[in-house]
Design an enzyme around this catalytic site. Structure first.
Site, PDB file in Angstrom:
ATOM      1  N   SER A   1       0.853  -1.187   0.000  1.00 21.59           N
ATOM      2  CA  SER A   1       0.000   0.000   0.000  1.00 21.59           C
ATOM      3  C   SER A   1       0.888   1.236   0.000  1.00 21.59           C
ATOM      4  O   SER A   1       2.106   1.139   0.090  1.00 21.59           O
ATOM      5  CB  SER A   1      -0.943  -0.018   1.193  1.00 21.59           C
TER       6      SER A   1
ATOM      7  N   MET B   1      13.528  -0.613   7.053  1.00 20.84           N
ATOM      8  CA  MET B   1      14.385  -1.212   8.078  1.00 20.84           C
ATOM      9  C   MET B   1      15.077  -0.129   8.903  1.00 20.84           C
ATOM     10  O   MET B   1      15.394  -0.333  10.073  1.00 20.84           O
ATOM     11  CB  MET B   1      15.425  -2.140   7.440  1.00 20.84           C
TER      12      MET B   1
ATOM     13  N   HIS C   1      -5.058  -1.055  -2.739  1.00 24.98           N
ATOM     14  CA  HIS C   1      -6.368  -1.189  -2.117  1.00 24.98           C
ATOM     15  C   HIS C   1      -7.199  -2.300  -2.726  1.00 24.98           C
ATOM     16  O   HIS C   1      -7.072  -2.599  -3.900  1.00 24.98           O
ATOM     17  CB  HIS C   1      -7.148   0.129  -2.246  1.00 24.98           C
TER      18      HIS C   1
ATOM     19  N   SER D   1     -38.387 -10.881 -23.074  1.00 26.65           N
ATOM     20  CA  SER D   1     -36.958 -10.993 -23.452  1.00 26.65           C
ATOM     21  C   SER D   1     -36.310  -9.601 -23.495  1.00 26.65           C
ATOM     22  O   SER D   1     -35.967  -9.111 -24.561  1.00 26.65           O
ATOM     23  CB  SER D   1     -36.784 -11.749 -24.760  1.00 26.65           C
TER      24      SER D   1
HETATM   25  N1  LIG Z   1     -41.812  -8.422 -12.633  1.00 30.08           N
HETATM   26  C1  LIG Z   1     -42.363  -8.755 -13.799  1.00 30.08           C
HETATM   27  N2  LIG Z   1     -41.886  -8.196 -14.942  1.00 30.08           N
HETATM   28  C2  LIG Z   1     -42.443  -8.534 -16.122  1.00 30.08           C
HETATM   29  N3  LIG Z   1     -43.425  -9.438 -16.248  1.00 30.08           N
HETATM   30  C3  LIG Z   1     -43.941 -10.019 -15.134  1.00 30.08           C
HETATM   31  C4  LIG Z   1     -43.405  -9.707 -13.877  1.00 30.08           C
HETATM   32  N4  LIG Z   1     -44.079 -10.448 -12.950  1.00 30.08           N
HETATM   33  C5  LIG Z   1     -44.961 -11.180 -13.621  1.00 30.08           C
HETATM   34  N5  LIG Z   1     -44.901 -10.939 -14.931  1.00 30.08           N
HETATM   35  C6  LIG Z   1     -45.691 -11.661 -15.953  1.00 30.08           C
HETATM   36  O1  LIG Z   1     -44.790 -12.545 -16.607  1.00 30.08           O
HETATM   37  C7  LIG Z   1     -44.792 -12.325 -18.002  1.00 30.08           C
HETATM   38  C8  LIG Z   1     -43.384 -12.103 -18.535  1.00 30.08           C
HETATM   39  O2  LIG Z   1     -42.658 -13.265 -18.549  1.00 30.08           O
HETATM   40  P1  LIG Z   1     -41.534 -13.449 -19.587  1.00 30.08           P
HETATM   41  O3  LIG Z   1     -41.071 -14.855 -19.437  1.00 30.08           O
HETATM   42  O4  LIG Z   1     -41.961 -13.013 -20.912  1.00 30.08           O
HETATM   43  O5  LIG Z   1     -40.424 -12.427 -19.046  1.00 30.08           O
HETATM   44  S1  LIG Z   1     -38.886 -12.333 -19.428  1.00 30.08           S
HETATM   45  O6  LIG Z   1     -38.788 -12.503 -20.874  1.00 30.08           O
HETATM   46  O7  LIG Z   1     -38.196 -13.400 -18.713  1.00 30.08           O
HETATM   47  O8  LIG Z   1     -38.469 -11.020 -19.005  1.00 30.08           O
HETATM   48  C9  LIG Z   1     -45.582 -11.081 -18.266  1.00 30.08           C
HETATM   49  O9  LIG Z   1     -46.434 -11.444 -19.315  1.00 30.08           O
HETATM   50  P2  LIG Z   1     -46.768 -10.505 -20.556  1.00 30.08           P
HETATM   51  O10 LIG Z   1     -47.609  -9.446 -19.986  1.00 30.08           O
HETATM   52  O11 LIG Z   1     -47.487 -11.415 -21.494  1.00 30.08           O
HETATM   53  O12 LIG Z   1     -45.495  -9.996 -21.154  1.00 30.08           O
HETATM   54  C10 LIG Z   1     -46.304 -10.761 -16.979  1.00 30.08           C
HETATM   55  O13 LIG Z   1     -47.622 -11.157 -17.082  1.00 30.08           O
END
Ligand SMILES: Nc1ncnc2c1ncn2[C@@H]1O[C@H](COP(=O)(O)OS(=O)(=O)O)[C@@H](OP(=O)(O)O)[C@H]1O
Ligand SMILES: Nc1ncnc2c1ncn2[C@@H]1O[C@H](COP(=O)(O)OP(=O)(O)O)[C@@H](O)[C@H]1O
Length: 643
Positions: A36, A171, A118, A546
């Site tokens: 350090s 030292m 650190h 997704s």
């Molecule tokens: N926290 C949170 N955020 C988003 N969605 C939520 C959550 N909790 C439950 N749901 C319900 O789960 C559906 C989304 O799941 P997915 O598998 O498409 O989500 S992901 O792609 O993994 O992000 C989504 O469905 P869709 O409305 O058809 O998109 C929601 O109904």
């Protein structure tokens, strides 16, 4: 032992060609200093540079005046000022980046990496240590072995530094007391042995006064070992050790100036090579014989580790950048699944299951990392359970690559065992790693060649398989449109299957929630299932939020070009929220539902989707028509089924 004579000229004092000519016979030692701020690291390096006259006169003048201005060392020169280049660092009194310095003696050139001490700079230290032959671990004689001494030692050992110097500094402040020195060495020996270090060199020094740094000290008559510079000057280099190992040369590029010449250029990582030697090209495994060793200075009879050469082979065999040329009778392993030790270097944590670029020398593959088996507390060396790796964390995890890598365990070869992980979107280096061993899994599970191929499956159904990947916010219209598309395709006699988020989450993925890690795994599994379904010849529709680009790209990369059709259902958040089909936005806004996409969890819009649907302008019916046209249109015409 007599002290080595320093080279006294500075770079500006002579012609650059003459300088290079005079120094080219010298070997090179890369080393790192750890400790350090208070241990006197910068002072020590400053002294090495100063005594080797590797400071320009203008720097020297500035140093003398700065020393007086800062007044840290009375009227004497403060060598640390020479090294602590950054203004911020001087004010804060810490070294924040890896700074490389150069100096040389009559027989060696040195590159020293001054690494910060650190814990939050572990990644910087790892960067410096990964290429070093030797580490100087500084200890303040008044303080002895500290937590950070153990941390630095562990990291240096982990990164394969074979030569450790325990420099017991200051030292002069303990009256050059042998008992103090011996006690520190005994303490360190105990720790070093516990982590598998079998030797190190301990030197009592004073960076400030100069004792045992560049010359033996009269103040330590009880010490009979070398001064620091003598040790640096004579310690065996890694390149020398590497020469005794089997031959390996990663191919950097193929040199083909004309049709008569085809040479493979690279830096020899290990072993020696001669014309007439049998070599094997990996991963293909093809063998040939070395014909010539070509260099800019003419052909060589032999070349060894550390030399950059071009080899020509007796046979016209396939070999390109990323391949490794190796001794035919002792080739390295080839595998695509490993256990590795990782050091995480990015602010954003590791995403388990996400694909990163893995770069190992000249080889680049796509790799996913599994949940760490454990992380290491670098201060206590305890192994802790962890779901991911945060910045500066060190952990052990399994990883899987999309293509085989030619490798050796890092403990045997830094070149063929050390790698970096790169974020595919930002191109930033996010981690560094060391391959520990390959997982037999990959070797014993072989792809089963199926007699009924994916083409045969598709041909029977008279369709070109595809994945229609719908992505968009919750309530954007993914399910509605995907349903309509499937109905239309079905009515036209196509074989389809719709994977819907809500449904898959009741079965295959019922173990997953909505954290970032769970969403990544959700999409990875869906990508794999969709791919299998296309192997069965189906047109697959997926309707998942997704939210992350990298995961959609991973799903895309699993399929042949043209088979992945990304459909971005582009509905603004306010519109999706106003629809609130399932009442989830309301719950999210009121705090009853956490991690909701668009509210407190991100959505990364596609950059180049094949299709974009603006649901505020296009009806679900019209959108479905357009998608069906796309799937069955130009794409399909180009496709002629064959059985
Ligand atoms: N926290 C949170 N955020 C988003 N969605 C939520 C959550 N909790 C439950 N749901 C319900 O789960 C559906 C989304 O799941 P997915 O598998 O498409 O989500 S992901 O792609 O993994 O992000 C989504 O469905 P869709 O409305 O058809 O998109 C929601 O109904
Ligand atoms: N142009 C459109 N395209 C798709 N859905 C629309 C459109 N206009 C309004 N909607 C309505 O929006 C809602 C979308 O819900 P859903 O399809 O379940 O979305 P997601 O699957 O993306 O969560 C449905 O109630 C649908 O009737």
């Amino acid at each position: 032992m007599s002290a080595p004579t320093y080279v006294t000229d500075t770079l500006i004092a002579e012609d650059i060609d003459a300088y290079l000519a005079r120094h080219q016979h010298k070997t090179m030692l890369r080393f790192i200093t750890c400790g350090s701020v208070d241990d006197g690291k910068s002072t020590l390096i400053g002294r090495l540079l100063y005594d080797s006259k590797m400071i320009f006169e203008d720097q020297l003048a500035a140093l003398e005046s700065d020393s007086r201005k800062q007044g840290t060392q009375g009227q004497e020169i403060d060598f640390a000022l020479l090294v602590d280049g950054l203004a911020a660092e001087r004010e804060q009194g810490i070294t924040i980046d890896v700074a490389y310095r150069f100096f040389n003696t009559e027989s060696r050139k040195f590159i020293v990496a001054d690494c910060p001490g650190h814990e939050q700079y572990t990644r910087n230290m790892v960067t410096g240590a990964s290429t070093a032959d030797l580490a100087v671990i500084l200890i303040d004689a008044r303080k002895g072995v500290l937590t950070q001494t153990r941390r630095h030692t562990y990291l240096c050992h982990l990164l394969g530094i074979r030569h450790l110097v325990l420099a017991v500094n200051k030292m002069d402040l303990v009256g050059y007391d042998q008992v103090t020195f011996d006690a520190i060495v005994a303490d360190y020996l105990h720790f070093a042995a516990s982590i598998g270090i079998d030797h190190f060199t301990a030197i009592p020094i004073s960076g400030f006064k100069g004792d045992n740094v560049t010359a033996e000290s009269v103040n330590t008559p009880w010490y009979h070992g070398p001064s620091l510079i003598e040790h640096l000057d004579t310690v065996e280099l890694d390149a020398t050790t590497d020469q005794t190992k089997p031959f390996r040369m990663p191919v950097q590029w193929v040199n083909r100036p004309n049709l008569d010449f085809r040479g493979f250029a690279g830096l020899i990582a290990a072993g020696t090579v001669k014309p007439g030697d049998a070599v094997r090209v990996l991963p293909s495994g093809k063998t040939s014989t070395v014909e010539r060793i070509v260099t800019l200075d003419g052909d060589l009879d032999q070349a060894a580790a550390g030399q950059a050469v071009t080899l020509t082979l007796a046979d016209e065999i396939d070999c390109s950048r990323g391949d490794v040329l190796a001794a035919a009778d002792a080739p390295p392993e080839v595998a695509d699944q490993f256990e590795a030790t990782l050091v995480w270097m990015a602010d954003e944590p590791l995403h388990v299951g996400r694909a990163y670029w893995l770069k190992l020398g000249t080889q680049t593959v796509s790799a996913t990392v599994q949940q760490p088996k454990y992380t290491v507390n670098v201060n206590t060396l305890d192994q802790l359970a962890a779901k991911t790796l945060e910045l500066n964390a060190i952990g052990v995890a399994e990883l899987a690559c999309d293509k085989p890598l030619v490798f050796e365990p890092y403990a045997d070869s830094r070149t063929l065992g050390g790698f970096i992980l790169i974020d595919k979107l930002s191109n930033a280096t996010v981690g560094a790693g060391m391959l520990n061993f390959s997982l037999r899994r990959a070797q014993n599970v072989h792809w089963q060649a199926l007699d009924v191929t994916r083409e045969a499956h598709a041909a029977l159904k008279r369709q070109k398989p595809a994945v229609l990947w719908f992505t968009g916010l919750s309530g954007s219209g993914k399910s509605t449109i995907a349903n309509l598309v499937e109905k239309k395709l079905h009515a036209l006699g196509h074989h389809t299957f719709l994977l819907d988020g809500d449904n898959v989450r009741h079965g295959l993925n019922k173990d997953l929630g909505f954290t970032e890690a769970d969403r990544i795994e959700n999409i990875r599994r869906v990508g794999e299932v969709a791919k299998l379904m296309t192997d069965a010849g189906l047109i697959v529709l997926t309707a998942f939020i997704s939210p992350f680009r990298a995961d959609r790209d991973l799903a895309r990369s699993m399929l042949p070009p043209g088979e992945f059709i990304e459909v971005f259902v582009d509905t603004p958040l306010d519109v999706a929220e106003a629809r609130d089909v399932k009442g989830l936005y309301r719950k999210a806004r009121s705090g009853q539902l956490k991690n909701f996409t668009g509210i407190d969890s991100p959505y990364e819009v596609p950059h180049m989707p094949e299709l974009r649907i603006d649901t505020t302008r296009e009806s679900s019916e019209a959108a479905a028509e357009r998608i069906v046209d796309y799937v069955l249109g130009a794409r399909a015409e180009m496709w002629m089924p064959t059985i």
